[in-house]
Scaffold this motif. Structure first.
Motif, mmCIF file in Angstrom:
data_model
loop_
_atom_site.group_PDB
_atom_site.id
_atom_site.type_symbol
_atom_site.label_atom_id
_atom_site.label_comp_id
_atom_site.label_asym_id
_atom_site.label_seq_id
_atom_site.Cartn_x
_atom_site.Cartn_y
_atom_site.Cartn_z
ATOM 1 N N ILE A 151 -26.461 21.725 12.315
ATOM 2 C CA ILE A 151 -25.864 21.413 13.570
ATOM 3 C C ILE A 151 -24.730 22.457 13.529
ATOM 4 O O ILE A 151 -23.663 21.957 12.892
ATOM 5 N N VAL A 152 -24.690 23.373 14.332
ATOM 6 C CA VAL A 152 -23.511 24.268 14.638
ATOM 7 C C VAL A 152 -23.076 24.332 15.911
ATOM 8 O O VAL A 152 -23.739 24.468 16.767
ATOM 9 N N LEU A 153 -21.697 24.168 16.272
ATOM 10 C CA LEU A 153 -21.295 24.021 17.809
ATOM 11 C C LEU A 153 -20.248 25.279 17.700
ATOM 12 O O LEU A 153 -19.652 25.823 16.764
ATOM 13 N N ASN A 154 -20.189 25.450 19.068
ATOM 14 C CA ASN A 154 -19.343 26.638 19.339
ATOM 15 C C ASN A 154 -17.800 26.105 19.392
ATOM 16 O O ASN A 154 -17.747 24.725 19.687
ATOM 17 N N ALA A 155 -16.745 26.670 18.956
ATOM 18 C CA ALA A 155 -15.687 25.855 18.695
ATOM 19 C C ALA A 155 -14.693 25.569 19.836
ATOM 20 O O ALA A 155 -13.782 24.877 19.898
ATOM 21 N N ASN A 156 -15.255 26.145 21.028
ATOM 22 C CA ASN A 156 -14.518 25.882 22.379
ATOM 23 C C ASN A 156 -14.846 24.742 22.956
ATOM 24 O O ASN A 156 -15.529 24.712 23.896
ATOM 25 N N ARG A 158 -13.377 20.378 23.670
ATOM 26 C CA ARG A 158 -12.170 19.517 23.713
ATOM 27 C C ARG A 158 -12.304 18.011 23.244
ATOM 28 O O ARG A 158 -11.573 17.238 22.891
ATOM 29 N N ASP A 159 -13.809 17.670 23.325
ATOM 30 C CA ASP A 159 -13.991 16.215 22.809
ATOM 31 C C ASP A 159 -15.475 16.230 22.520
ATOM 32 O O ASP A 159 -16.275 17.064 22.777
ATOM 33 N N SER A 172 -17.082 20.913 26.650
ATOM 34 C CA SER A 172 -16.453 22.389 26.769
ATOM 35 C C SER A 172 -15.039 22.433 27.462
ATOM 36 O O SER A 172 -14.873 21.680 28.436
ATOM 37 N N ARG A 173 -14.393 23.074 26.962
ATOM 38 C CA ARG A 173 -13.211 23.628 27.885
ATOM 39 C C ARG A 173 -13.287 24.579 29.042
ATOM 40 O O ARG A 173 -14.552 25.110 29.114
ATOM 41 N N ASP A 174 -12.602 24.570 29.875
ATOM 42 C CA ASP A 174 -12.643 25.670 30.931
ATOM 43 C C ASP A 174 -13.934 25.733 31.711
ATOM 44 O O ASP A 174 -14.457 26.836 32.318
ATOM 45 N N ASN A 178 -21.497 22.267 28.750
ATOM 46 C CA ASN A 178 -21.258 21.214 27.496
ATOM 47 C C ASN A 178 -22.399 21.568 26.354
ATOM 48 O O ASN A 178 -23.511 22.023 26.946
ATOM 49 N N GLN A 179 -22.291 21.414 25.153
ATOM 50 C CA GLN A 179 -23.344 21.552 24.253
ATOM 51 C C GLN A 179 -23.664 20.285 23.910
ATOM 52 O O GLN A 179 -23.019 19.207 23.726
ATOM 53 N N GLN A 180 -25.231 20.264 23.822
ATOM 54 C CA GLN A 180 -25.832 18.841 23.556
ATOM 55 C C GLN A 180 -26.911 19.167 22.409
ATOM 56 O O GLN A 180 -27.720 20.181 22.225
ATOM 57 N N VAL A 181 -27.040 18.121 21.505
ATOM 58 C CA VAL A 181 -27.874 18.350 20.037
ATOM 59 C C VAL A 181 -28.199 16.742 19.845
ATOM 60 O O VAL A 181 -27.388 16.080 19.823
ATOM 61 N N ASN A 182 -29.570 16.715 19.580
ATOM 62 C CA ASN A 182 -30.015 15.391 18.862
ATOM 63 C C ASN A 182 -29.862 15.213 17.516
ATOM 64 O O ASN A 182 -30.178 16.212 16.762
#
Length: 272
Positions: A151-156, A158-159, A172-174, A178-182
């Motif tokens: 599981i790799v996420l973009n660092a941008n 906020r929660d 995500s910010r701005d 949003n990034q979603q993964v199971n």
């Protein structure tokens, strides 16, 4: 006397293994998601000596036990994993998750091998580039998603939120999507198939048919995760300390048996 001493020596070796297992349970009484091991003894095969030749047929037919002597050869300890649910402790940390079902485990990658853990204390570490982060265990092993990928996420973001069915959402910010993964979650149908690999990880013996069920697709509804909480060890300290004292007495008894056998052999050797 030699047979008695050999049997006692065999039993002492197995009792030492039990002491090691109990000590390991006590040492991990505060380890998150730790599964205690239970021990039980089984008798090794007996040897039959048919030195009795009963002449009286009536007496021979009325015997309730086999003729002769049945001598044991010691004992063997068997260990099994305690699959009882541990207590849930609230932490309020977003990356802490606790399973509400005792048979569910997270999938992780440990040196290229798929392993399973109940330790829900998760962390983020830098990914392959500065704009990415990777989800890992407290020991640094990558957490896998339902497809078996790290599981790799973009660092941008906020929660992070994780719902009860194991869906992780990075908000995500701005106003970015949003990034979603199971999260990769499995259900262990037979705890006997689990083998401890250290670092709070387990492997599954492939010889057990149907030992695992991957909780993907519609099966994800069965997942019971709680964010902001951790499962404590299921070690029962009062039981472990009682077992420790009993095991020490058993070791002493077998040691005393060897000493007495040696003394009796010494008396035999002094007979003129």
């Amino acid at each position: 006397m030699l047979r008695t001493m050999i049997n006692a020596a065999v039993s002492m070796n197995e009792v030492q293994k039990q002491l090691d297992i109990i000590s390991n349970n006590i040492a991990n009484s505060e380890t998150t998601g730790y599964r205690a091991k239970n021990t039980r003894f089984s008798e090794l095969i007996r040897q039959q000596f048919n030195q009795v030749d009963e002449k009286n047929e009536q007496v021979a037919n009325s015997r309730l036990t086999p003729a002769g002597l049945r001598l044991g050869t010691g004992t063997m300890v068997n260990a099994s994993i305690n699959s009882l649910q541990g207590s849930i402790k609230q932490t309020g940390r977003d990356l802490d998750v606790a399973f509400g079902a005792p048979s569910q485990y997270l999938q992780v990658n440990a040196g290229g091998n798929i392993r399973y853990t109940r330790d829900g204390s998760l962390y983020l570490q830098p990914g392959n580039n500065r704009n990415q982060v990777q989800l890992v265990t407290s020991e640094g092993y990558p957490i896998l998603d339902e497809n078996g990928n790290a599981i790799v996420l973009n660092a941008n973001f906020r929660d992070i939120s994780i719902d009860k069915n194991g869906r992780l959402t990075a908000i995500s910010r701005d106003n970015q999507p949003n990034q979603q993964v199971n999260l990769g979650v499995v259900q262990v149908n037979n705890s006997s198939a689990l083998a401890s690999e250290g670092d709070n990880l387990f492997s599954v013996d492939g010889t057990y048919q149907g030992a695992l069920t991957a909780l993907n697709g519609a099966n994800r509804e069965a997942i019971q995760l709680q964010q902001g909480a951790l499962e404590t060890s299921n070690v029962d300290m009062s039981k472990e300390l009682t077992d420790l004292m009993t095991t020490q007495r058993s070791y002493q008894m077998n040691s005393r048996t060897i000493t007495m056998g040696d003394q009796m052999l010494g008396l035999i050797n002094t007979i003129r």
